[in-house]
Design a protein around this motif. Structure first.
Motif, PDB file in Angstrom:
ATOM      1  N   LEU A 119      -4.039   5.021   3.503  1.00  0.00           N
ATOM      2  CA  LEU A 119      -4.188   3.881   2.820  1.00  0.00           C
ATOM      3  C   LEU A 119      -5.393   3.181   3.339  1.00  0.00           C
ATOM      4  N   LYS A 161      -8.352   0.548   0.635  1.00  0.00           N
ATOM      5  CA  LYS A 161      -8.093  -0.923   0.947  1.00  0.00           C
ATOM      6  C   LYS A 161      -9.999  -1.321  -0.174  1.00  0.00           C
ATOM      7  N   ARG A 186       1.008  -1.056  -0.332  1.00  0.00           N
ATOM      8  CA  ARG A 186      -0.139  -0.353  -0.238  1.00  0.00           C
ATOM      9  C   ARG A 186       0.723   1.244   0.081  1.00  0.00           C
TER      10      ARG A 186
END
Length: 202
Positions: free
Chosen positions: A198, A202, A26
């Protein structure tokens, strides 16, 4: 022309080791350039996590911040550093420090002078990690160099109080009284915002 400072994120010592592969990927996909693995006594270990992060990414720089200089034998530390640098040329930074005194004492590795021990370890690591000379044989050169035939990995040394340049190693001097609370709060707030971004991705 001044170079733009790179942006980095930390993988905190309290994070579960199993979360690292996804976390590192990520970080890389977000455009952040550096990932720093936090090694601290009695938490997750830096070398294994750094190896994992390098294996699951292709571009970002991975650093360990920081490995206590006296907690491992210097030749073993040199072997670990040289191996990681060879696995991902140009993407690994080894951070070496004197360690937290309380932790070093609990592990029975407390040196009489933390900075002297750090300086000695830094000089020895530079020697051990240096590329092997031509005509290298274990019988004649193993005590002088453990590095493979590759560029010397970047080595950062850091400690509390003023530090002096050690050989060609670059030195980060970390002063406990020098961190301004406002700056620290800004950094922490930025880190929270990035982590939130981040998670939303997802």
């Amino acid at each position: 022309m001044a170079q733009r400072a790179q942006i980095g994120m930390c993988f905190d010592r309290s994070f579960a080791a199993g979360a690292l592969p996804d976390y590192a990927q990520r970080i890389e996909s977000s455009g952040i350039e550096q990932l720093w693995i936090i090694e601290d006594c009695f938490y997750t270990a830096g070398v294994s996590l750094a190896a994992t992060a390098l294996a699951v990414t292709e571009r970002i720089t991975v650093g360990i911040g920081i490995m206590p200089a006296v907690a491992r034998a210097v030749p073993i530390t040199a072997m670990e550093i040289a191996t990681l640098a060879n696995l991902a040329p140009g993407r690994f930074v080894a951070g070496i420090g004197h360690g937290v005194r309380a932790g070093m004492a609990q592990m029975r590795f407390l040196a009489s002078s933390s900075l002297t021990a750090l300086a000695a370890a830094g000089k020895a690591l530079r020697r051990f990690c240096a590329p092997r000379p031509s005509g290298f044989t274990h019988s004649t050169s193993a005590s002088r160099s453990m590095g493979a035939d590759h560029e010397l990995p970047e080595l950062q040394l850091g400690g509390i109080a003023a530090c002096h340049a050690i050989g060609h190693a670059s030195v980060d001097s970390v002063r406990s009284s020098g961190l301004r609370a406002a700056l620290l709060e800004r950094v922490q707030a930025h880190e929270v915002r990035v982590i939130q971004a981040l998670r939303r991705a997802k």
